[in-house]
Design a protein around this motif. Sequence first.
Motif, PDB file in Angstrom:
ATOM      1  N   LYS A 150     -24.140 -42.796   1.874  1.00  0.00           N
ATOM      2  CA  LYS A 150     -23.288 -42.066   0.951  1.00  0.00           C
ATOM      3  C   LYS A 150     -22.078 -41.534   1.707  1.00  0.00           C
ATOM      4  O   LYS A 150     -22.212 -40.957   2.772  1.00  0.00           O
ATOM      5  N   ARG A 151     -20.882 -41.739   1.146  1.00  0.00           N
ATOM      6  CA  ARG A 151     -19.654 -41.298   1.784  1.00  0.00           C
ATOM      7  C   ARG A 151     -19.186 -39.996   1.147  1.00  0.00           C
ATOM      8  O   ARG A 151     -19.170 -39.853  -0.067  1.00  0.00           O
ATOM      9  N   GLN A 152     -18.818 -39.071   1.978  1.00  0.00           N
ATOM     10  CA  GLN A 152     -18.313 -37.788   1.505  1.00  0.00           C
ATOM     11  C   GLN A 152     -16.844 -37.662   1.878  1.00  0.00           C
ATOM     12  O   GLN A 152     -16.404 -38.166   2.908  1.00  0.00           O
ATOM     13  N   GLN A 153     -16.078 -36.974   1.034  1.00  0.00           N
ATOM     14  CA  GLN A 153     -14.657 -36.842   1.269  1.00  0.00           C
ATOM     15  C   GLN A 153     -14.254 -35.372   1.200  1.00  0.00           C
ATOM     16  O   GLN A 153     -14.739 -34.622   0.369  1.00  0.00           O
ATOM     17  N   SER A 154     -13.374 -34.967   2.097  1.00  0.00           N
ATOM     18  CA  SER A 154     -12.810 -33.623   2.044  1.00  0.00           C
ATOM     19  C   SER A 154     -11.305 -33.730   2.196  1.00  0.00           C
ATOM     20  O   SER A 154     -10.791 -34.728   2.698  1.00  0.00           O
ATOM     21  N   ALA A 155     -10.602 -32.725   1.743  1.00  0.00           N
ATOM     22  CA  ALA A 155      -9.146 -32.772   1.760  1.00  0.00           C
ATOM     23  C   ALA A 155      -8.576 -31.620   2.563  1.00  0.00           C
ATOM     24  O   ALA A 155      -9.112 -30.509   2.572  1.00  0.00           O
ATOM     25  N   GLY A 156      -7.498 -31.887   3.263  1.00  0.00           N
ATOM     26  CA  GLY A 156      -6.791 -30.868   4.026  1.00  0.00           C
ATOM     27  C   GLY A 156      -5.342 -31.273   4.164  1.00  0.00           C
ATOM     28  O   GLY A 156      -4.844 -32.139   3.435  1.00  0.00           O
ATOM     29  N   SER A 157      -4.654 -30.668   5.097  1.00  0.00           N
ATOM     30  CA  SER A 157      -3.233 -30.923   5.292  1.00  0.00           C
ATOM     31  C   SER A 157      -2.947 -31.166   6.768  1.00  0.00           C
ATOM     32  O   SER A 157      -3.791 -30.907   7.632  1.00  0.00           O
ATOM     33  N   GLY A 158      -1.755 -31.658   7.051  1.00  0.00           N
ATOM     34  CA  GLY A 158      -1.323 -31.897   8.418  1.00  0.00           C
ATOM     35  C   GLY A 158       0.188 -31.921   8.483  1.00  0.00           C
ATOM     36  O   GLY A 158       0.873 -31.918   7.447  1.00  0.00           O
ATOM     37  N   VAL A 159       0.719 -31.948   9.707  1.00  0.00           N
ATOM     38  CA  VAL A 159       2.165 -31.928   9.906  1.00  0.00           C
ATOM     39  C   VAL A 159       2.537 -32.991  10.936  1.00  0.00           C
ATOM     40  O   VAL A 159       1.920 -33.072  12.009  1.00  0.00           O
ATOM     41  N   ILE A 160       3.538 -33.815  10.613  1.00  0.00           N
ATOM     42  CA  ILE A 160       4.038 -34.806  11.571  1.00  0.00           C
ATOM     43  C   ILE A 160       4.927 -34.079  12.574  1.00  0.00           C
ATOM     44  O   ILE A 160       5.943 -33.487  12.206  1.00  0.00           O
ATOM     45  N   ILE A 161       4.531 -34.121  13.848  1.00  0.00           N
ATOM     46  CA  ILE A 161       5.295 -33.407  14.870  1.00  0.00           C
ATOM     47  C   ILE A 161       5.995 -34.359  15.848  1.00  0.00           C
ATOM     48  O   ILE A 161       6.747 -33.915  16.712  1.00  0.00           O
ATOM     49  N   ASN A 162       5.721 -35.644  15.726  1.00  0.00           N
ATOM     50  CA  ASN A 162       6.428 -36.650  16.518  1.00  0.00           C
ATOM     51  C   ASN A 162       6.478 -37.940  15.709  1.00  0.00           C
ATOM     52  O   ASN A 162       5.491 -38.656  15.610  1.00  0.00           O
TER      53      ASN A 162
ATOM     54  N   VAL B 201       0.320 -36.463  14.407  1.00  0.00           N
ATOM     55  CA  VAL B 201       0.102 -35.509  13.320  1.00  0.00           C
ATOM     56  C   VAL B 201      -0.779 -34.381  13.834  1.00  0.00           C
ATOM     57  O   VAL B 201      -1.815 -34.629  14.458  1.00  0.00           O
ATOM     58  N   MET B 202      -0.388 -33.143  13.573  1.00  0.00           N
ATOM     59  CA  MET B 202      -1.180 -31.975  13.971  1.00  0.00           C
ATOM     60  C   MET B 202      -1.881 -31.411  12.744  1.00  0.00           C
ATOM     61  O   MET B 202      -1.306 -31.319  11.666  1.00  0.00           O
ATOM     62  N   THR B 203      -3.155 -31.048  12.912  1.00  0.00           N
ATOM     63  CA  THR B 203      -3.923 -30.446  11.841  1.00  0.00           C
ATOM     64  C   THR B 203      -4.944 -29.498  12.451  1.00  0.00           C
ATOM     65  O   THR B 203      -4.966 -29.281  13.672  1.00  0.00           O
ATOM     66  N   ASN B 204      -5.802 -28.920  11.618  1.00  0.00           N
ATOM     67  CA  ASN B 204      -6.897 -28.083  12.117  1.00  0.00           C
ATOM     68  C   ASN B 204      -8.078 -28.946  12.535  1.00  0.00           C
ATOM     69  O   ASN B 204      -8.365 -29.974  11.908  1.00  0.00           O
ATOM     70  N   TYR B 205      -8.783 -28.516  13.572  1.00  0.00           N
ATOM     71  CA  TYR B 205      -9.988 -29.217  13.999  1.00  0.00           C
ATOM     72  C   TYR B 205     -11.039 -29.205  12.895  1.00  0.00           C
ATOM     73  O   TYR B 205     -11.724 -30.205  12.665  1.00  0.00           O
ATOM     74  N   HIS B 206     -11.160 -28.074  12.181  1.00  0.00           N
ATOM     75  CA  HIS B 206     -12.215 -27.999  11.168  1.00  0.00           C
ATOM     76  C   HIS B 206     -11.950 -28.925   9.984  1.00  0.00           C
ATOM     77  O   HIS B 206     -12.858 -29.206   9.201  1.00  0.00           O
TER      78      HIS B 206
ATOM     79  N   ASP C   1       1.575 -13.230   3.781  1.00  0.00           N
ATOM     80  CA  ASP C   1       1.138 -13.107   2.392  1.00  0.00           C
ATOM     81  C   ASP C   1       1.540 -14.321   1.567  1.00  0.00           C
ATOM     82  O   ASP C   1       1.322 -14.354   0.358  1.00  0.00           O
ATOM     83  N   ALA C   2       2.133 -15.342   2.208  1.00  0.00           N
ATOM     84  CA  ALA C   2       2.355 -16.614   1.514  1.00  0.00           C
ATOM     85  C   ALA C   2       0.985 -17.187   1.153  1.00  0.00           C
ATOM     86  O   ALA C   2       0.095 -17.261   1.999  1.00  0.00           O
ATOM     87  N   SER C   3       0.801 -17.578  -0.090  1.00  0.00           N
ATOM     88  CA  SER C   3      -0.519 -18.000  -0.560  1.00  0.00           C
ATOM     89  C   SER C   3      -1.038 -19.202   0.226  1.00  0.00           C
ATOM     90  O   SER C   3      -0.394 -20.241   0.291  1.00  0.00           O
ATOM     91  N   ILE C   4      -2.217 -19.033   0.836  1.00  0.00           N
ATOM     92  CA  ILE C   4      -2.918 -20.100   1.542  1.00  0.00           C
ATOM     93  C   ILE C   4      -4.291 -20.224   0.892  1.00  0.00           C
ATOM     94  O   ILE C   4      -5.015 -19.237   0.761  1.00  0.00           O
ATOM     95  N   ASN C   5      -4.632 -21.418   0.468  1.00  0.00           N
ATOM     96  CA  ASN C   5      -5.882 -21.654  -0.242  1.00  0.00           C
ATOM     97  C   ASN C   5      -6.635 -22.811   0.395  1.00  0.00           C
ATOM     98  O   ASN C   5      -6.087 -23.519   1.249  1.00  0.00           O
ATOM     99  N   PRO C   6      -7.911 -23.040  -0.005  1.00  0.00           N
ATOM    100  CA  PRO C   6      -8.643 -24.189   0.515  1.00  0.00           C
ATOM    101  C   PRO C   6      -7.846 -25.478   0.322  1.00  0.00           C
ATOM    102  O   PRO C   6      -7.352 -25.758  -0.770  1.00  0.00           O
ATOM    103  N   GLY C   7      -7.709 -26.243   1.390  1.00  0.00           N
ATOM    104  CA  GLY C   7      -6.891 -27.450   1.359  1.00  0.00           C
ATOM    105  C   GLY C   7      -5.567 -27.261   2.069  1.00  0.00           C
ATOM    106  O   GLY C   7      -4.936 -28.222   2.489  1.00  0.00           O
ATOM    107  N   ASN C   8      -5.128 -25.996   2.199  1.00  0.00           N
ATOM    108  CA  ASN C   8      -3.914 -25.692   2.960  1.00  0.00           C
ATOM    109  C   ASN C   8      -4.151 -25.788   4.467  1.00  0.00           C
ATOM    110  O   ASN C   8      -3.189 -25.833   5.243  1.00  0.00           O
ATOM    111  N   SER C   9      -5.411 -25.789   4.887  1.00  0.00           N
ATOM    112  CA  SER C   9      -5.730 -25.813   6.311  1.00  0.00           C
ATOM    113  C   SER C   9      -5.058 -26.991   6.999  1.00  0.00           C
ATOM    114  O   SER C   9      -5.162 -28.131   6.543  1.00  0.00           O
ATOM    115  N   GLY C  10      -4.383 -26.704   8.111  1.00  0.00           N
ATOM    116  CA  GLY C  10      -3.685 -27.737   8.855  1.00  0.00           C
ATOM    117  C   GLY C  10      -2.264 -27.947   8.398  1.00  0.00           C
ATOM    118  O   GLY C  10      -1.514 -28.713   9.007  1.00  0.00           O
ATOM    119  N   GLY C  11      -1.870 -27.266   7.323  1.00  0.00           N
ATOM    120  CA  GLY C  11      -0.523 -27.418   6.785  1.00  0.00           C
ATOM    121  C   GLY C  11       0.497 -26.595   7.537  1.00  0.00           C
ATOM    122  O   GLY C  11       0.193 -25.889   8.496  1.00  0.00           O
TER     123      GLY C  11
END
Length: 455
Positions: free
Chosen positions: A89-101, A107-112, A208-218
């Motif tokens: 069974k394949r599981q999927q999760s979503a997050g964000s990242g930033v192209i830094i080069n 691409v930089m993102t969070n380890y988690h 106080d800029a809104s950060i929610n689940p999925g914003n991680s790594g953004g």
Amino acid sequence: MYRKISILVLLLFTLGGTQAYAAIPNVTTEGKPFPSLAPMIKKVHPAVVNIATFSTQQYRNNPLLNDPFFRHFFNIPEQQQQPQQQPQKRQQSAGSGVIINADEGLVMTNYHVIKGSDEVQVSLADGRSFQAKVLGQDAELDIAILKIKADDLVEVKLADSSELEVGDFVVAIGNPFGLGQTVTTGVVSALGRSGLGIEGYENFIQTDASINPGNSGGALVNLAGELVGINTAIIAPSGGNVGIGFAIPINMAKASMEQIIDHGEVKRGQIGVGIQDINADLRKAFELENGQKGVLVTSVLEDSPAKKAGIKAGDVIIAVDGKTTGSTGQLRSQIGSKAIGDKTKLTILRDGEKLQLKVNIAKPQSAVSAEGKLHDLLDGVQFAKDPEGNGVLVANVAAGSIAAYGGLRPNDVVVAANKRPVKDIASLQKALSLNKKAVLLQVNRRGGSLFIVLR
């Protein structure tokens, strides 16, 4: 009456909405356009990516199905014993990242965001998707670096996060709840946040800029569209955003990235001191000015860089390379962001006098005594004599070590090991020799006592 008026106004805007909005001017009376973040967002937008991760889990049948008595009792046919393993069974999760080069496709993102994944997929703002290779990660800082093979990428410029000030406007861009790229705005609420227990090295930007689940790594960017931080966590007692979000300063993330690119991993150094936060009682005892911030040096290891630089127990470290230090967590992050072999300038207070000392960043020392290594499970731990004579002081714990993951912390005092009392290094070594495969430590921490098991 109020309700009727509201309904009437709503109907007017619904039926004649096009005309109503068309009447709103997009310029001031002087003919100048209204202030807008749109031009900056258009520039940064292509550099922020969505990240999907996939992991594989293997589900096995209940072992009771292999028991003949169980099958007979419940009248289960023989063929239902097989297959022993169900489809994957394949599981999927979503997050964000930033192209830094853009040239290298980094691409930089969070380890988690990518932790435990078998496959990582990066989706660009233009609709393209690519499978990414994980170049390396820094679990203690919660940073991971990915690489994709793609043309026509857009990177975001890195700012100097040390120049941020409380009150600066910032914009968070990411993929909250998997909705797609979203922009929220706010200000820098605080700097140097630590002691939250989120990461091993904490020196967060609070916003106080809104950060929610999925914003991680953004991205957290300034009004010039420069990257100042990587969004990583929120405090959400009600389960939703309450205006307290945290980002890793890009200067810290950049330091980890450079080591990952050069060496494939992050190796943090140390200077060899035991440290403690300054409270009101210590401030008074050391005759410091009211409100004086800094970190108290409780011990200095023999043959350490700190010892060679002239640092003494009782010194108060107030700055690293000119940047103010207000807590032990902040000092650990400032030192931990430097590579082994670097030099740093510490500003200290000693007997009311400010001193500038240059200190080398060295490899973490293993836990050793005059007779040799204490225990394999304590590699990366530095011990010192407890000033109060209650046991053995933990002077430093290397990031990523078994002891760090087990919960041992600097300034803990080991009072027992493997159920044997500990008074000094010799008694600690004798107690540790009782078990080569595991260690049971009893430590005193901030007036309380707890047990820690290392395996």
